[in-house]
Design an enzyme around this catalytic site. Structure first.
Site, PDB file in Angstrom:
ATOM      1  N   CYS A 143       1.889 -10.941   3.570  1.00  0.00           N
ATOM      2  CA  CYS A 143       1.163 -11.956   4.341  1.00  0.00           C
ATOM      3  C   CYS A 143       2.077 -13.063   4.868  1.00  0.00           C
ATOM      4  O   CYS A 143       1.725 -13.764   5.821  1.00  0.00           O
ATOM      5  CB  CYS A 143       0.038 -12.563   3.504  1.00  0.00           C
ATOM      6  SG  CYS A 143      -1.204 -11.359   3.037  1.00  0.00           S
TER       7      CYS A 143
ATOM      8  N   HIS B  50      -1.850 -19.053   7.629  1.00  0.00           N
ATOM      9  CA  HIS B  50      -2.205 -17.652   7.363  1.00  0.00           C
ATOM     10  C   HIS B  50      -3.687 -17.623   7.013  1.00  0.00           C
ATOM     11  O   HIS B  50      -4.173 -18.453   6.251  1.00  0.00           O
ATOM     12  CB  HIS B  50      -1.368 -17.116   6.197  1.00  0.00           C
ATOM     13  CG  HIS B  50      -1.874 -15.817   5.676  1.00  0.00           C
ATOM     14  ND1 HIS B  50      -2.142 -14.752   6.503  1.00  0.00           N
ATOM     15  CD2 HIS B  50      -2.192 -15.413   4.414  1.00  0.00           C
ATOM     16  CE1 HIS B  50      -2.594 -13.746   5.773  1.00  0.00           C
ATOM     17  NE2 HIS B  50      -2.635 -14.117   4.511  1.00  0.00           N
TER      18      HIS B  50
ATOM     19  N   ASN C 231      -8.419 -11.200   6.753  1.00  0.00           N
ATOM     20  CA  ASN C 231      -6.992 -11.368   6.462  1.00  0.00           C
ATOM     21  C   ASN C 231      -6.226 -10.200   7.081  1.00  0.00           C
ATOM     22  O   ASN C 231      -6.323  -9.070   6.601  1.00  0.00           O
ATOM     23  CB  ASN C 231      -6.794 -11.410   4.942  1.00  0.00           C
ATOM     24  CG  ASN C 231      -5.350 -11.635   4.536  1.00  0.00           C
ATOM     25  OD1 ASN C 231      -4.440 -11.558   5.368  1.00  0.00           O
ATOM     26  ND2 ASN C 231      -5.130 -11.922   3.269  1.00  0.00           N
TER      27      ASN C 231
END
Ligand code: ACO
Length: 324
Positions: A114, A251, A281
């Protein structure tokens, strides 16, 4: 003379298929209410059969290049962040390179899950600052749907597929925070936390692709602390305070993590680019997807100060500060 990496174009691509929380509730024992309350996610995009990470990456890259008024062959460098490459090797970046018509320079992948986009941005920025490249394409692209355990409700509801890209061009700066371009990048990792978020497969360990495994609560706890620390480090490095930041482009893992981070900074929610509700996500793709969303909607404007931050498996985490 000091070189800065100016962001001259952003682009994004999301697969056509949208999967709502209600559809997820038909696959696993969950509800729209639970997912929205715990994560802020309402839907995610899922790549079509046969649609690979490189396909998403090329689509986003073409849009970023168009926004920059550049052709692929003019690029010196491609850095692609992904945890879901098309193949174990070669790097997905080289596939993208070929499809963009770029036959010189270098193209390679970066793996920080990520945090991948922040890592890739830092790598490309350093190439440009050193004069080893004059332009770079930085891509975050993922098909996380391929590594999800679609029977594990604790993980499968949280992720989505997508890609985002930015084009960087080296430009002369003064070395102050009033420069346009990337002002600083800050990377961290702590491999001791490997088993809190990982994929239980891989070519060397098991010979299988594997699935995402996560201790959600632990990840959450570390994320809030690590992100606050790296943001403070970034602000201090540039002699700035949170009040100077025009936009937080985080993020997009979880609305509660994002809002908790913003609260610590004293940033109101109207200064956050939030896409987690629509994209879920998307790992390395989430920041460039959010950047493109902010630019396309007219919220992010030239001259504004944008703080990007991420944390992911490893653990890895980092931040980048840029003036658009
Ligand atoms: N639907 C319904 N119930 C669920 C679901 C689901 N999809 N998933 C888990 N539950 C249940 C659990 O089984 C548990 O039940 P129990 O109490 O009977 O055991 C209950 O909900 C609570 O589970 P927790 O995991 O404690 O719930 P929590 O409030 O921590 O929320 C979440 C879970 C959303 C995963 C949260 O911990 C989180 O967001 N963590 C961060 C993870 C993350 O963002 N990872 C992404 C990669 S890293 C990064 O990008 C930062």
């Amino acid at each position: 003379m000091l070189l800065r990496s100016l962001i001259v174009g952003c682009g994004a691509y999301l697969p056509e298929r949208v999967v709502t929380n209600d559809e997820m509730a038909k696959l696993v024992d969950t509800t729209d209410e639970w997912i929205v309350e715990r994560s802020g996610i309402r839907q995610r995009h899922v790549a079509a059969e046969g649609e690979c990470t490189s396909d998403l990456a090329v689509a986003a890259a073409e849009r970023a290049l168009a926004a920059a008024g550049m052709r692929g062959e003019e690029l010196d460098l491609i850095v692609l962040a992904t945890a879901t490459p098309d193949h174990t090797f070669p790097a997905t970046a080289t596939k993208v390179q070929a499809r963009l018509g770029m036959t010189r320079g270098a193209a390679f992948d970066v793996q920080a899950v990520c945090s991948g986009f922040i890592y890739a941005l830092a790598v490309a920025d350093n190439f440009l600052r050193l004069g080893q490249a004059r332009s770079a394409l930085v891509i975050g692209a993922e098909t996380f749907s391929r590594i999800l355990d679609w029977q594990d409700r604790a993980t499968c509801v949280l992720f989505g597929d997508g890609a985002g890209a930015v084009v960087l061009r080296a430009t002369e700066g003064t070395g102050t925070a009033s420069d346009r371009g990337i002002l600083s990048t800050h990377l961290h990792s702590d491999g001791r936390h490997y088993n809190l978020l990982y994929v239980d497969g891989g070519p060397s360990s098991s010979g299988t692709t594997g699935h995402v495994r996560m201790e959600g609560r632990e990840v959450f706890r570390h994320a809030v602390v690590n992100l606050a620390e790296v943001i403070n480090e970034t602000l201090a490095a540039n002699d700035l305070t949170a009040g100077d930041i025009d936009w937080l482009v985080p993020h997009q893992a979880n609305r509660r993590i994002i809002e908790g981070t913003a609260r610590k900074l004293g940033l109101t929610t109207d200064r956050i680019v939030m896409t987690v509700d629509r994209h879920a996500n998307t790992s390395a793709a989430s920041i460039p997807l959010a950047l493109a969303d902010g630019v396309e909607s007219g919220r992010l404007k030239q001259g504004q100060l944008v703080l990007m931050e991420a944390m992911g498996g490893g653990f890895t985490w980092g931040a980048a500060l840029a003036r658009l």
